[in-house]
Design a protein around this motif. Structure first.
Motif, PDB file in Angstrom:
ATOM      1  N   ALA A   1       0.845  -1.195   0.000  1.00  0.00           N
ATOM      2  CA  ALA A   1       0.000   0.000   0.000  1.00  0.00           C
ATOM      3  C   ALA A   1       0.877   1.239   0.000  1.00  0.00           C
ATOM      4  O   ALA A   1       1.968   1.245   0.573  1.00  0.00           O
ATOM      5  CB  ALA A   1      -0.919   0.007   1.219  1.00  0.00           C
ATOM      6  N   GLY A   2       0.400   2.292  -0.642  1.00  0.00           N
ATOM      7  CA  GLY A   2       1.135   3.548  -0.721  1.00  0.00           C
ATOM      8  C   GLY A   2       1.090   4.089  -2.134  1.00  0.00           C
ATOM      9  O   GLY A   2       0.225   3.727  -2.924  1.00  0.00           O
ATOM     10  N   ASN A   3       2.050   4.945  -2.458  1.00  0.00           N
ATOM     11  CA  ASN A   3       2.110   5.518  -3.802  1.00  0.00           C
ATOM     12  C   ASN A   3       3.491   6.134  -4.036  1.00  0.00           C
ATOM     13  O   ASN A   3       3.896   6.995  -3.259  1.00  0.00           O
ATOM     14  CB  ASN A   3       1.033   6.590  -3.965  1.00  0.00           C
ATOM     15  N   PRO A   4       4.246   5.656  -5.058  1.00  0.00           N
ATOM     16  CA  PRO A   4       3.896   4.644  -6.065  1.00  0.00           C
ATOM     17  C   PRO A   4       4.159   3.227  -5.555  1.00  0.00           C
ATOM     18  O   PRO A   4       5.016   3.025  -4.692  1.00  0.00           O
ATOM     19  CB  PRO A   4       4.842   4.989  -7.216  1.00  0.00           C
ATOM     20  N   ILE A   5       3.447   2.253  -6.133  1.00  0.00           N
ATOM     21  CA  ILE A   5       3.609   0.866  -5.695  1.00  0.00           C
ATOM     22  C   ILE A   5       3.619  -0.145  -6.839  1.00  0.00           C
ATOM     23  O   ILE A   5       3.894  -1.323  -6.615  1.00  0.00           O
ATOM     24  CB  ILE A   5       2.493   0.464  -4.704  1.00  0.00           C
ATOM     25  N   SER A   6       3.328   0.286  -8.068  1.00  0.00           N
ATOM     26  CA  SER A   6       3.186  -0.673  -9.166  1.00  0.00           C
ATOM     27  C   SER A   6       4.480  -1.430  -9.446  1.00  0.00           C
ATOM     28  O   SER A   6       4.456  -2.525 -10.020  1.00  0.00           O
ATOM     29  CB  SER A   6       2.722   0.043 -10.440  1.00  0.00           C
ATOM     30  N   HIS A   7       5.624  -0.870  -9.039  1.00  0.00           N
ATOM     31  CA  HIS A   7       6.915  -1.501  -9.295  1.00  0.00           C
ATOM     32  C   HIS A   7       7.302  -2.507  -8.214  1.00  0.00           C
ATOM     33  O   HIS A   7       8.309  -3.202  -8.339  1.00  0.00           O
ATOM     34  CB  HIS A   7       8.005  -0.424  -9.351  1.00  0.00           C
ATOM     35  N   SER A   8       6.505  -2.601  -7.155  1.00  0.00           N
ATOM     36  CA  SER A   8       6.914  -3.370  -5.979  1.00  0.00           C
ATOM     37  C   SER A   8       6.692  -4.875  -6.135  1.00  0.00           C
ATOM     38  O   SER A   8       5.609  -5.313  -6.528  1.00  0.00           O
ATOM     39  CB  SER A   8       6.145  -2.887  -4.748  1.00  0.00           C
ATOM     40  N   PRO A   9       7.702  -5.686  -5.770  1.00  0.00           N
ATOM     41  CA  PRO A   9       7.534  -7.143  -5.765  1.00  0.00           C
ATOM     42  C   PRO A   9       7.000  -7.672  -4.431  1.00  0.00           C
ATOM     43  O   PRO A   9       6.964  -8.880  -4.215  1.00  0.00           O
ATOM     44  CB  PRO A   9       8.962  -7.646  -6.009  1.00  0.00           C
ATOM     45  N   THR A  10       6.585  -6.777  -3.530  1.00  0.00           N
ATOM     46  CA  THR A  10       6.177  -7.203  -2.194  1.00  0.00           C
ATOM     47  C   THR A  10       5.031  -8.214  -2.192  1.00  0.00           C
ATOM     48  O   THR A  10       5.090  -9.206  -1.442  1.00  0.00           O
ATOM     49  CB  THR A  10       5.814  -5.981  -1.332  1.00  0.00           C
ATOM     50  N   PRO A  11       3.953  -8.034  -2.982  1.00  0.00           N
ATOM     51  CA  PRO A  11       2.897  -9.061  -2.961  1.00  0.00           C
ATOM     52  C   PRO A  11       3.433 -10.451  -3.303  1.00  0.00           C
ATOM     53  O   PRO A  11       3.024 -11.451  -2.699  1.00  0.00           O
ATOM     54  CB  PRO A  11       1.899  -8.554  -4.006  1.00  0.00           C
TER      55      PRO A  11
ATOM     56  N   GLY B   1       2.797 -22.727   4.260  1.00  0.00           N
ATOM     57  CA  GLY B   1       1.525 -23.347   3.926  1.00  0.00           C
ATOM     58  C   GLY B   1       0.344 -22.414   4.062  1.00  0.00           C
ATOM     59  O   GLY B   1      -0.748 -22.823   4.462  1.00  0.00           O
ATOM     60  N   ILE B   2       0.555 -21.134   3.714  1.00  0.00           N
ATOM     61  CA  ILE B   2      -0.496 -20.118   3.819  1.00  0.00           C
ATOM     62  C   ILE B   2      -0.732 -19.506   2.443  1.00  0.00           C
ATOM     63  O   ILE B   2       0.217 -19.197   1.721  1.00  0.00           O
ATOM     64  CB  ILE B   2      -0.093 -18.994   4.801  1.00  0.00           C
ATOM     65  N   GLU B   3      -1.982 -19.301   2.093  1.00  0.00           N
ATOM     66  CA  GLU B   3      -2.327 -18.638   0.841  1.00  0.00           C
ATOM     67  C   GLU B   3      -3.220 -17.442   1.124  1.00  0.00           C
ATOM     68  O   GLU B   3      -4.007 -17.451   2.072  1.00  0.00           O
ATOM     69  CB  GLU B   3      -3.052 -19.597  -0.108  1.00  0.00           C
ATOM     70  N   ALA B   4      -3.088 -16.401   0.297  1.00  0.00           N
ATOM     71  CA  ALA B   4      -3.942 -15.224   0.416  1.00  0.00           C
ATOM     72  C   ALA B   4      -3.991 -14.522  -0.932  1.00  0.00           C
ATOM     73  O   ALA B   4      -3.162 -14.771  -1.815  1.00  0.00           O
ATOM     74  CB  ALA B   4      -3.419 -14.274   1.497  1.00  0.00           C
ATOM     75  N   HIS B   5      -4.943 -13.642  -1.074  1.00  0.00           N
ATOM     76  CA  HIS B   5      -5.103 -12.868  -2.304  1.00  0.00           C
ATOM     77  C   HIS B   5      -4.099 -11.723  -2.310  1.00  0.00           C
ATOM     78  O   HIS B   5      -3.973 -10.988  -1.327  1.00  0.00           O
ATOM     79  CB  HIS B   5      -6.529 -12.320  -2.376  1.00  0.00           C
ATOM     80  N   GLN B   6      -3.359 -11.560  -3.408  1.00  0.00           N
ATOM     81  CA  GLN B   6      -2.401 -10.465  -3.524  1.00  0.00           C
ATOM     82  C   GLN B   6      -3.131  -9.160  -3.843  1.00  0.00           C
ATOM     83  O   GLN B   6      -3.986  -9.124  -4.726  1.00  0.00           O
ATOM     84  CB  GLN B   6      -1.381 -10.747  -4.628  1.00  0.00           C
ATOM     85  N   ILE B   7      -2.761  -8.091  -3.131  1.00  0.00           N
ATOM     86  CA  ILE B   7      -3.417  -6.803  -3.359  1.00  0.00           C
ATOM     87  C   ILE B   7      -2.398  -5.677  -3.500  1.00  0.00           C
ATOM     88  O   ILE B   7      -1.321  -5.703  -2.908  1.00  0.00           O
ATOM     89  CB  ILE B   7      -4.400  -6.443  -2.218  1.00  0.00           C
ATOM     90  N   TYR B   8      -2.754  -4.704  -4.326  1.00  0.00           N
ATOM     91  CA  TYR B   8      -2.026  -3.447  -4.463  1.00  0.00           C
ATOM     92  C   TYR B   8      -3.015  -2.342  -4.096  1.00  0.00           C
ATOM     93  O   TYR B   8      -4.014  -2.150  -4.795  1.00  0.00           O
ATOM     94  CB  TYR B   8      -1.549  -3.231  -5.898  1.00  0.00           C
ATOM     95  N   ILE B   9      -2.763  -1.639  -2.999  1.00  0.00           N
ATOM     96  CA  ILE B   9      -3.657  -0.571  -2.565  1.00  0.00           C
ATOM     97  C   ILE B   9      -2.951   0.760  -2.801  1.00  0.00           C
ATOM     98  O   ILE B   9      -2.114   1.193  -2.006  1.00  0.00           O
ATOM     99  CB  ILE B   9      -4.038  -0.716  -1.077  1.00  0.00           C
ATOM    100  N   GLU B  10      -3.264   1.399  -3.924  1.00  0.00           N
ATOM    101  CA  GLU B  10      -2.619   2.676  -4.237  1.00  0.00           C
ATOM    102  C   GLU B  10      -3.344   3.787  -3.495  1.00  0.00           C
ATOM    103  O   GLU B  10      -4.503   4.092  -3.776  1.00  0.00           O
ATOM    104  CB  GLU B  10      -2.634   2.937  -5.740  1.00  0.00           C
TER     105      GLU B  10
ATOM    106  N   ASP C   1      -9.058 -10.317   7.108  1.00  0.00           N
ATOM    107  CA  ASP C   1      -7.833  -9.763   7.673  1.00  0.00           C
ATOM    108  C   ASP C   1      -6.875  -9.374   6.544  1.00  0.00           C
ATOM    109  O   ASP C   1      -6.896  -9.963   5.453  1.00  0.00           O
ATOM    110  CB  ASP C   1      -7.156 -10.778   8.589  1.00  0.00           C
ATOM    111  N   ILE C   2      -6.018  -8.390   6.823  1.00  0.00           N
ATOM    112  CA  ILE C   2      -5.106  -7.840   5.817  1.00  0.00           C
ATOM    113  C   ILE C   2      -3.705  -7.737   6.401  1.00  0.00           C
ATOM    114  O   ILE C   2      -3.527  -7.277   7.532  1.00  0.00           O
ATOM    115  CB  ILE C   2      -5.549  -6.425   5.375  1.00  0.00           C
ATOM    116  N   TRP C   3      -2.715  -8.143   5.608  1.00  0.00           N
ATOM    117  CA  TRP C   3      -1.310  -7.907   5.931  1.00  0.00           C
ATOM    118  C   TRP C   3      -0.714  -7.114   4.771  1.00  0.00           C
ATOM    119  O   TRP C   3      -0.782  -7.554   3.621  1.00  0.00           O
ATOM    120  CB  TRP C   3      -0.528  -9.213   6.073  1.00  0.00           C
ATOM    121  N   VAL C   4      -0.133  -5.946   5.048  1.00  0.00           N
ATOM    122  CA  VAL C   4       0.478  -5.157   3.980  1.00  0.00           C
ATOM    123  C   VAL C   4       1.779  -4.514   4.448  1.00  0.00           C
ATOM    124  O   VAL C   4       1.934  -4.158   5.617  1.00  0.00           O
ATOM    125  CB  VAL C   4      -0.452  -4.034   3.453  1.00  0.00           C
ATOM    126  N   SER C   5       2.689  -4.377   3.501  1.00  0.00           N
ATOM    127  CA  SER C   5       3.816  -3.478   3.680  1.00  0.00           C
ATOM    128  C   SER C   5       3.363  -2.128   3.134  1.00  0.00           C
ATOM    129  O   SER C   5       2.581  -2.073   2.185  1.00  0.00           O
ATOM    130  CB  SER C   5       5.037  -3.973   2.903  1.00  0.00           C
TER     131      SER C   5
END
Length: 240
Positions: free
Chosen positions: A10-20, A31-40, A57-61
Protein backbone atom coordinates in the motif's frame (compact mmCIF):
# COMPACT_ATOMS: atom_id res chain seq x y z
CA UNK A 1 -1.60 -21.26 11.16
CA UNK A 2 -4.44 -19.24 9.65
CA UNK A 3 -3.31 -16.34 7.49
CA UNK A 4 -5.12 -13.24 6.22
CA UNK A 5 -7.55 -13.05 3.36
CA UNK A 6 -5.32 -10.57 1.53
CA UNK A 7 -1.70 -9.43 1.61
CA UNK A 8 0.33 -7.01 -0.44
CA UNK A 9 1.52 -3.42 -0.70
CA UNK A 10 0.00 0.00 0.00
CA UNK A 11 1.13 3.55 -0.72
CA UNK A 12 2.11 5.52 -3.80
CA UNK A 13 3.90 4.64 -6.06
CA UNK A 14 3.61 0.87 -5.69
CA UNK A 15 3.19 -0.67 -9.17
CA UNK A 16 6.92 -1.50 -9.30
CA UNK A 17 6.91 -3.37 -5.98
CA UNK A 18 7.53 -7.14 -5.76
CA UNK A 19 6.18 -7.20 -2.19
CA UNK A 20 2.90 -9.06 -2.96
CA UNK A 21 4.96 -11.80 -4.61
CA UNK A 22 7.26 -11.88 -1.58
CA UNK A 23 4.26 -12.51 0.65
CA UNK A 24 3.22 -15.44 -1.52
CA UNK A 25 6.72 -16.94 -1.58
CA UNK A 26 6.97 -16.88 2.21
CA UNK A 27 3.42 -18.16 2.38
CA UNK A 28 4.49 -21.24 0.41
CA UNK A 29 7.08 -22.03 3.08
CA UNK A 30 4.44 -21.80 5.79
CA UNK A 31 1.52 -23.35 3.93
CA UNK A 32 -0.50 -20.12 3.82
CA UNK A 33 -2.33 -18.64 0.84
CA UNK A 34 -3.94 -15.22 0.42
CA UNK A 35 -5.10 -12.87 -2.30
CA UNK A 36 -2.40 -10.47 -3.52
CA UNK A 37 -3.42 -6.80 -3.36
CA UNK A 38 -2.03 -3.45 -4.46
CA UNK A 39 -3.66 -0.57 -2.56
CA UNK A 40 -2.62 2.68 -4.24
CA UNK A 41 -3.26 5.41 -1.69
CA UNK A 42 -1.80 8.87 -1.20
CA UNK A 43 -3.50 9.53 2.14
CA UNK A 44 -4.40 7.56 5.23
CA UNK A 45 -8.06 8.52 4.71
CA UNK A 46 -8.05 6.95 1.26
CA UNK A 47 -6.29 3.86 2.62
CA UNK A 48 -8.90 3.46 5.38
CA UNK A 49 -11.71 3.82 2.84
CA UNK A 50 -10.23 1.23 0.48
CA UNK A 51 -9.40 -1.29 3.18
CA UNK A 52 -12.87 -0.92 4.71
CA UNK A 53 -14.16 -2.61 1.56
CA UNK A 54 -11.99 -5.67 2.27
CA UNK A 55 -13.75 -7.76 4.90
CA UNK A 56 -11.04 -10.30 5.71
CA UNK A 57 -7.83 -9.76 7.67
CA UNK A 58 -5.11 -7.84 5.82
CA UNK A 59 -1.31 -7.91 5.93
CA UNK A 60 0.48 -5.16 3.98
CA UNK A 61 3.82 -3.48 3.68
CA UNK A 62 3.39 0.26 3.26
CA UNK A 63 5.41 3.03 1.67
CA UNK A 64 5.23 6.80 1.82
CA UNK A 65 3.08 8.64 2.59
CA UNK A 66 1.23 5.98 4.60
CA UNK A 67 4.19 4.91 6.72
CA UNK A 68 4.25 8.36 8.32
CA UNK A 69 0.51 8.80 8.82
CA UNK A 70 -0.41 5.26 9.93
CA UNK A 71 0.63 5.64 13.59
CA UNK A 72 -1.85 8.46 14.20
CA UNK A 73 -4.37 7.58 11.48
CA UNK A 74 -4.74 3.95 12.54
CA UNK A 75 -3.68 4.23 16.16
CA UNK A 76 -0.73 1.84 15.81
CA UNK A 77 2.46 2.07 17.83
CA UNK A 78 5.75 2.96 16.19
CA UNK A 79 9.28 3.27 17.58
CA UNK A 80 9.33 6.63 19.32
CA UNK A 81 12.49 7.86 17.65
CA UNK A 82 11.29 6.79 14.19
CA UNK A 83 7.63 7.85 14.16
CA UNK A 84 6.62 5.62 11.27
CA UNK A 85 5.72 2.04 10.38
CA UNK A 86 6.31 0.15 7.15
CA UNK A 87 4.33 -3.00 8.01
CA UNK A 88 0.63 -3.15 8.88
CA UNK A 89 -1.65 -5.97 9.97
CA UNK A 90 -5.41 -5.85 10.45
CA UNK A 91 -6.60 -8.80 12.48
CA UNK A 92 -10.11 -9.08 13.85
CA UNK A 93 -10.75 -5.47 12.86
CA UNK A 94 -7.78 -4.05 14.79
CA UNK A 95 -4.61 -2.61 13.27
CA UNK A 96 -1.06 -3.17 14.49
CA UNK A 97 2.23 -2.25 12.90
CA UNK A 98 6.01 -2.49 12.91
CA UNK A 99 9.00 -0.76 11.39
CA UNK A 100 11.55 -3.06 9.77
CA UNK A 101 13.44 -0.55 7.58
CA UNK A 102 16.50 -0.49 9.83
CA UNK A 103 16.50 -4.21 10.50
CA UNK A 104 16.27 -4.93 6.78
CA UNK A 105 19.06 -2.50 5.93
CA UNK A 106 21.43 -4.00 8.50
CA UNK A 107 20.63 -7.57 7.41
CA UNK A 108 21.24 -6.65 3.76
CA UNK A 109 24.56 -5.05 4.72
CA UNK A 110 25.66 -8.23 6.44
CA UNK A 111 24.56 -10.16 3.34
CA UNK A 112 27.06 -8.17 1.22
CA UNK A 113 29.83 -8.49 3.79
CA UNK A 114 29.54 -5.22 5.72
CA UNK A 115 29.53 -5.61 9.51
CA UNK A 116 27.63 -2.69 11.07
CA UNK A 117 29.26 -3.24 14.45
CA UNK A 118 32.64 -2.09 13.12
CA UNK A 119 31.62 0.09 10.16
CA UNK A 120 30.90 3.77 9.59
CA UNK A 121 27.80 4.64 7.59
CA UNK A 122 27.30 7.92 5.72
CA UNK A 123 23.59 8.76 5.55
CA UNK A 124 22.01 11.46 3.39
CA UNK A 125 18.51 12.38 4.53
CA UNK A 126 16.50 12.54 7.71
CA UNK A 127 13.16 10.88 6.98
CA UNK A 128 11.68 7.84 8.69
CA UNK A 129 13.88 5.36 6.80
CA UNK A 130 16.97 7.33 7.82
CA UNK A 131 15.85 7.39 11.45
CA UNK A 132 15.04 3.68 11.46
CA UNK A 133 18.39 2.80 9.91
CA UNK A 134 20.27 5.13 12.26
CA UNK A 135 18.54 3.55 15.26
CA UNK A 136 19.42 -0.03 14.33
CA UNK A 137 22.89 0.77 12.96
CA UNK A 138 23.89 2.61 16.14
CA UNK A 139 22.42 -0.12 18.35
CA UNK A 140 24.74 -2.57 16.58
CA UNK A 141 27.72 -0.39 17.54
CA UNK A 142 28.32 1.27 14.18
CA UNK A 143 29.17 4.93 13.64
CA UNK A 144 27.28 7.42 11.46
CA UNK A 145 28.25 10.46 9.41
CA UNK A 146 25.28 12.56 8.36
CA UNK A 147 24.71 14.46 5.11
CA UNK A 148 21.84 16.92 5.02
CA UNK A 149 19.42 16.26 2.19
CA UNK A 150 15.81 17.42 2.10
CA UNK A 151 16.00 17.42 5.88
CA UNK A 152 18.64 16.78 8.52
CA UNK A 153 18.72 13.65 10.65
CA UNK A 154 17.04 14.60 13.90
CA UNK A 155 18.36 13.94 17.38
CA UNK A 156 17.76 10.42 18.66
CA UNK A 157 19.26 7.41 20.43
CA UNK A 158 21.95 7.36 17.72
CA UNK A 159 23.41 10.72 18.83
CA UNK A 160 26.43 9.24 20.61
CA UNK A 161 27.40 7.34 17.44
CA UNK A 162 27.46 10.44 15.21
CA UNK A 163 30.87 11.49 13.84
CA UNK A 164 31.53 15.02 12.63
CA UNK A 165 33.78 13.79 9.82
CA UNK A 166 35.83 10.83 8.67
CA UNK A 167 35.91 8.08 6.08
CA UNK A 168 32.74 6.05 5.60
CA UNK A 169 32.81 2.34 4.86
CA UNK A 170 29.34 2.55 3.33
CA UNK A 171 27.17 5.39 2.02
CA UNK A 172 23.47 5.59 1.23
CA UNK A 173 21.27 8.38 -0.14
CA UNK A 174 17.89 7.97 1.52
CA UNK A 175 16.53 11.00 -0.32
CA UNK A 176 16.68 9.22 -3.68
CA UNK A 177 13.25 9.20 -5.32
CA UNK A 178 11.29 5.92 -5.18
CA UNK A 179 10.91 3.55 -8.13
CA UNK A 180 14.56 3.64 -9.12
CA UNK A 181 15.42 7.29 -8.50
CA UNK A 182 19.05 8.32 -8.89
CA UNK A 183 21.15 8.69 -5.73
CA UNK A 184 23.44 11.63 -5.06
CA UNK A 185 27.12 10.68 -5.15
CA UNK A 186 28.43 10.34 -1.60
CA UNK A 187 31.90 9.73 -0.21
CA UNK A 188 32.47 6.21 1.02
CA UNK A 189 34.30 3.00 0.24
CA UNK A 190 31.02 1.63 -1.12
CA UNK A 191 27.67 3.21 -1.94
CA UNK A 192 24.35 1.38 -2.06
CA UNK A 193 20.88 2.41 -3.19
CA UNK A 194 17.59 1.58 -1.51
CA UNK A 195 15.49 2.70 -4.49
CA UNK A 196 14.53 0.08 -7.07
CA UNK A 197 12.67 0.13 -10.37
CA UNK A 198 10.17 -2.37 -11.73
CA UNK A 199 11.92 -5.58 -12.70
CA UNK A 200 14.89 -5.01 -10.38
CA UNK A 201 16.94 -8.15 -9.81
CA UNK A 202 17.71 -9.93 -6.56
CA UNK A 203 21.39 -8.96 -6.77
CA UNK A 204 20.54 -5.26 -6.32
CA UNK A 205 21.02 -4.00 -2.78
CA UNK A 206 17.57 -2.37 -2.71
CA UNK A 207 15.90 -5.73 -3.34
CA UNK A 208 18.11 -7.41 -0.74
CA UNK A 209 16.99 -4.81 1.79
CA UNK A 210 13.34 -5.15 0.78
CA UNK A 211 13.53 -8.93 1.11
CA UNK A 212 15.30 -8.70 4.47
CA UNK A 213 12.81 -6.24 5.93
CA UNK A 214 9.98 -8.45 4.66
CA UNK A 215 11.39 -11.46 6.50
CA UNK A 216 11.76 -9.37 9.65
CA UNK A 217 8.09 -8.38 9.32
CA UNK A 218 7.07 -12.04 9.42
CA UNK A 219 9.29 -12.59 12.47
CA UNK A 220 8.09 -9.58 14.44
CA UNK A 221 4.51 -8.93 13.29
CA UNK A 222 2.84 -11.38 10.92
CA UNK A 223 3.89 -14.78 12.28
CA UNK A 224 6.36 -14.69 15.20
CA UNK A 225 5.60 -18.31 16.26
CA UNK A 226 6.71 -19.51 12.80
CA UNK A 227 10.07 -17.72 12.80
CA UNK A 228 12.04 -20.97 12.63
CA UNK A 229 10.09 -22.06 9.54
CA UNK A 230 11.00 -18.98 7.50
CA UNK A 231 13.60 -19.11 4.72
CA UNK A 232 16.89 -17.35 5.31
CA UNK A 233 17.72 -14.31 3.20
CA UNK A 234 19.84 -16.23 0.68
CA UNK A 235 17.08 -18.80 0.12
CA UNK A 236 14.46 -16.09 -0.17
CA UNK A 237 16.42 -14.07 -2.72
CA UNK A 238 16.94 -17.19 -4.84
CA UNK A 239 13.15 -17.43 -5.27
CA UNK A 240 12.70 -13.88 -6.56
Amino acid sequence: MVGPGSWGIAGNPISHSPTPRMFSIVGEYLGIEAHQIYIESSSIEDFVEKTSQIKDDIWVSCTSPLKHSAPTGLGVKSPGSVGAVNQLMRSGGYWSGANTDGLGFVSACRHIGVDPSIATLRIRGGGSAARSIAAVWSSEGGSIITETGRRALSSGPWDDRILESGQADLAVDLDASPAGGKSADLEGDMQVSVSYAKGASADEFAIMMLAAQHLHAWKTLFAPPRENDLPNLTEFLSRL
